[in-house]
Design a protein around this motif. Sequence first.
Motif, PDB file in Angstrom:
ATOM      1  N   ARG A  13      79.103  29.095 109.354  1.00  0.00           N
ATOM      2  CA  ARG A  13      77.998  28.497 110.089  1.00  0.00           C
ATOM      3  C   ARG A  13      77.530  27.241 109.365  1.00  0.00           C
ATOM      4  N   ARG A  74      81.117  25.705 114.440  1.00  0.00           N
ATOM      5  CA  ARG A  74      80.281  26.333 113.416  1.00  0.00           C
ATOM      6  C   ARG A  74      78.798  26.254 113.765  1.00  0.00           C
ATOM      7  N   HIS A  77      78.230  29.033 116.101  1.00  0.00           N
ATOM      8  CA  HIS A  77      78.177  30.276 115.327  1.00  0.00           C
ATOM      9  C   HIS A  77      76.810  30.449 114.675  1.00  0.00           C
ATOM     10  N   SER A  82      79.475  32.374 120.824  1.00  0.00           N
ATOM     11  CA  SER A  82      80.926  32.294 120.699  1.00  0.00           C
ATOM     12  C   SER A  82      81.405  30.844 120.807  1.00  0.00           C
ATOM     13  N   TYR A 143      78.939  35.928 112.599  1.00  0.00           N
ATOM     14  CA  TYR A 143      79.777  34.821 112.139  1.00  0.00           C
ATOM     15  C   TYR A 143      79.575  34.483 110.668  1.00  0.00           C
TER      16      TYR A 143
END
Length: 153
Positions: A13, A74, A77, A82, A143
């Motif tokens: 992330r 990212r 996330h 998704s 994530y």
Amino acid sequence: MNLLELLFGFQGRITRLRYWLGYCTWIVIGVLVYFALKVLIVATDLGAATVMFWGMGLLVLVPFIVSSIAINLRRLHDRDKSGWWLLVFYLVPVALAVFAQAAVGSSPESSVTKVAEYGTLALQFWMIVELGFLPGTRGGNQYGEDPRASQPA
């Protein structure tokens, strides 16, 4: 996190700050490459269109597309969403344009074309708000850990 990991990493992330830093980095790279190519055009007798096409395409555009996917993925996330949302942000505007073109031909004044343009604009605005301005989820999610937790205060 180093610059290559920021621009081309697909795992984990990133915060809003890193999201904007990634895109600002690409703006700087694009400007530098543009001026370098302008100097190359003046210094050689290569065709300007050829140098700009291959220079910008190979040196900036292809890596930018890959990096854009990585950065946006990212950031999604971090929002606990998704990466499949990228299909909505990237492909639906293209589908709208193709639909409008097929439905009315090349008339830019038709209502179908206007709806497609406004739909594309709305999706792009939503993407910028979703990824660039809304905060990520607090704490860990599916994530990874909260990227703010590892940053110094």
